[in-house]
Write a protein that holds these residues in place. Sequence first.
Motif, mmCIF file in Angstrom:
data_model
loop_
_atom_site.group_PDB
_atom_site.id
_atom_site.type_symbol
_atom_site.label_atom_id
_atom_site.label_comp_id
_atom_site.label_asym_id
_atom_site.label_seq_id
_atom_site.Cartn_x
_atom_site.Cartn_y
_atom_site.Cartn_z
ATOM 1 N N TYR A 55 0.831 -1.202 0.000
ATOM 2 C CA TYR A 55 0.000 0.000 0.000
ATOM 3 C C TYR A 55 0.868 1.257 0.000
ATOM 4 C CZ TYR A 55 -2.714 3.797 2.040
ATOM 5 O OH TYR A 55 -3.273 5.024 2.303
ATOM 6 N N ASP A 56 1.866 1.292 0.877
ATOM 7 C CA ASP A 56 2.744 2.460 0.956
ATOM 8 C C ASP A 56 3.476 2.697 -0.357
ATOM 9 O OD1 ASP A 56 2.054 3.187 3.529
ATOM 10 O OD2 ASP A 56 3.721 2.110 4.467
ATOM 11 N N LEU A 57 3.975 1.628 -0.971
ATOM 12 C CA LEU A 57 4.681 1.750 -2.242
ATOM 13 C C LEU A 57 3.757 2.301 -3.315
ATOM 14 C CD1 LEU A 57 7.133 1.275 -4.065
ATOM 15 C CD2 LEU A 57 6.300 -1.056 -4.399
ATOM 16 N N GLU A 58 2.578 1.735 -3.454
ATOM 17 C CA GLU A 58 1.637 2.195 -4.474
ATOM 18 C C GLU A 58 1.179 3.621 -4.220
ATOM 19 O OE1 GLU A 58 1.179 0.728 -7.289
ATOM 20 O OE2 GLU A 58 2.303 -1.029 -6.651
ATOM 21 N N ARG A 59 1.018 3.985 -2.965
ATOM 22 C CA ARG A 59 0.608 5.351 -2.608
ATOM 23 C C ARG A 59 1.686 6.352 -3.023
ATOM 24 N NH1 ARG A 59 1.660 8.133 1.685
ATOM 25 N NH2 ARG A 59 2.484 6.350 2.811
ATOM 26 N N VAL A 60 2.947 6.010 -2.778
ATOM 27 C CA VAL A 60 4.056 6.888 -3.148
ATOM 28 C C VAL A 60 4.160 7.003 -4.667
ATOM 29 C CG1 VAL A 60 6.576 7.092 -3.121
ATOM 30 C CG2 VAL A 60 5.353 6.554 -1.012
ATOM 31 N N VAL A 61 4.064 5.885 -5.366
ATOM 32 C CA VAL A 61 4.132 5.909 -6.836
ATOM 33 C C VAL A 61 3.001 6.753 -7.402
ATOM 34 C CG1 VAL A 61 3.897 4.490 -8.921
ATOM 35 C CG2 VAL A 61 5.381 3.724 -7.052
ATOM 36 N N LYS A 62 1.812 6.559 -6.880
ATOM 37 C CA LYS A 62 0.654 7.331 -7.341
ATOM 38 C C LYS A 62 0.884 8.833 -7.119
ATOM 39 C CE LYS A 62 -4.241 7.895 -6.447
ATOM 40 N NZ LYS A 62 -5.058 7.636 -7.578
ATOM 41 N N ALA A 63 1.418 9.193 -5.974
ATOM 42 C CA ALA A 63 1.685 10.606 -5.673
ATOM 43 C C ALA A 63 2.738 11.177 -6.620
ATOM 44 C CB ALA A 63 2.128 10.759 -4.226
ATOM 45 N N LEU A 64 3.780 10.403 -6.900
ATOM 46 C CA LEU A 64 4.831 10.864 -7.810
ATOM 47 C C LEU A 64 4.290 11.052 -9.223
ATOM 48 C CD1 LEU A 64 7.884 8.712 -6.662
ATOM 49 C CD2 LEU A 64 7.624 11.186 -6.457
ATOM 50 N N VAL A 65 3.507 10.102 -9.680
ATOM 51 C CA VAL A 65 2.927 10.208 -11.020
ATOM 52 C C VAL A 65 2.001 11.412 -11.083
ATOM 53 C CG1 VAL A 65 1.352 9.097 -12.662
ATOM 54 C CG2 VAL A 65 3.174 7.767 -11.594
ATOM 55 N N SER A 66 1.185 11.578 -10.076
ATOM 56 C CA SER A 66 0.263 12.703 -10.034
ATOM 57 C C SER A 66 1.014 14.030 -10.071
ATOM 58 C CB SER A 66 -0.597 12.625 -8.782
ATOM 59 O OG SER A 66 -1.461 13.724 -8.707
ATOM 60 N N ARG A 67 2.061 14.115 -9.276
ATOM 61 C CA ARG A 67 2.848 15.354 -9.231
ATOM 62 C C ARG A 67 3.550 15.585 -10.561
ATOM 63 N NH1 ARG A 67 7.039 15.352 -4.754
ATOM 64 N NH2 ARG A 67 8.107 14.051 -6.235
ATOM 65 N N SER A 68 4.068 14.533 -11.169
ATOM 66 C CA SER A 68 4.765 14.657 -12.446
ATOM 67 C C SER A 68 3.826 15.101 -13.551
ATOM 68 C CB SER A 68 5.412 13.327 -12.834
ATOM 69 O OG SER A 68 6.409 12.982 -11.899
ATOM 70 N N CYS A 69 2.593 14.638 -13.495
ATOM 71 C CA CYS A 69 1.617 15.014 -14.520
ATOM 72 C C CYS A 69 1.176 16.459 -14.375
ATOM 73 C CB CYS A 69 0.407 14.082 -14.455
ATOM 74 S SG CYS A 69 0.791 12.393 -14.953
ATOM 75 N N ALA A 70 1.312 17.018 -13.211
ATOM 76 C CA ALA A 70 0.890 18.394 -12.970
ATOM 77 C C ALA A 70 1.954 19.393 -13.411
ATOM 78 C CB ALA A 70 0.568 18.594 -11.491
ATOM 79 N N GLU A 71 3.196 18.955 -13.453
ATOM 80 C CA GLU A 71 4.288 19.848 -13.836
ATOM 81 C C GLU A 71 4.405 19.893 -15.353
ATOM 82 O OE1 GLU A 71 7.781 18.373 -11.911
ATOM 83 O OE2 GLU A 71 6.954 18.653 -9.920
ATOM 84 N N LYS A 72 4.714 21.055 -15.875
ATOM 85 C CA LYS A 72 4.894 21.212 -17.312
ATOM 86 C C LYS A 72 6.389 21.138 -17.614
ATOM 87 C CE LYS A 72 3.737 24.087 -21.211
ATOM 88 N NZ LYS A 72 3.066 25.282 -21.692
ATOM 89 N N ALA A 73 6.720 20.348 -18.624
ATOM 90 C CA ALA A 73 8.123 20.204 -19.015
ATOM 91 C C ALA A 73 8.618 21.516 -19.609
ATOM 92 C CB ALA A 73 8.267 19.090 -20.042
ATOM 93 N N PRO A 74 9.909 21.806 -19.437
ATOM 94 C CA PRO A 74 10.467 23.020 -20.054
ATOM 95 C C PRO A 74 10.273 22.964 -21.575
ATOM 96 C CG PRO A 74 12.043 22.008 -18.547
ATOM 97 C CD PRO A 74 10.892 21.064 -18.687
ATOM 98 N N GLU A 75 10.089 24.107 -22.192
ATOM 99 C CA GLU A 75 9.799 24.166 -23.622
ATOM 100 C C GLU A 75 10.842 23.467 -24.493
ATOM 101 O OE1 GLU A 75 7.304 24.544 -26.595
ATOM 102 O OE2 GLU A 75 6.847 25.091 -24.544
ATOM 103 N N PRO A 76 12.157 23.625 -24.238
ATOM 104 C CA PRO A 76 13.134 22.900 -25.073
ATOM 105 C C PRO A 76 12.965 21.371 -24.999
ATOM 106 C CG PRO A 76 14.237 24.640 -23.849
ATOM 107 C CD PRO A 76 12.831 24.540 -23.313
ATOM 108 N N LEU A 77 12.646 20.871 -23.826
ATOM 109 C CA LEU A 77 12.426 19.429 -23.678
ATOM 110 C C LEU A 77 11.166 19.016 -24.420
ATOM 111 C CD1 LEU A 77 12.995 16.658 -22.495
ATOM 112 C CD2 LEU A 77 11.812 17.390 -20.407
#
Length: 86
Positions: free
Chosen positions: A43-65
């Motif tokens: 549960y803890d592992l999946e919760r952390v992965v879910k949080a990381l994915v969620s946070r990553s999806c909210a951030e916008k990649a820099p324009e050159p990338l």
Amino acid sequence: MSCDNCETALENLYLFLDEEIDHASIDEIQAHIDSCSSCLTAYDLERVVKALVSRSCAEKAPEPLRERVLYSIRTVQVQITENRGI
């Protein structure tokens, strides 16, 4: 050690994390996770992965990338199209 309760808890882990199951099942799985170290670890592992994915999806990649990724995607699309003879 795995048991029927572990199997049920792990099978429904994503539904549990997303609160997409009935409250009785949520309460039952929560009680099991609270008393089972193996399922708590999962549960803890999946919760952390879910949080990381969620946070990553909210951030916008820099324009050159973003431009490099889009260019790479277009290059692959052209190669696939050429290989298929389309």
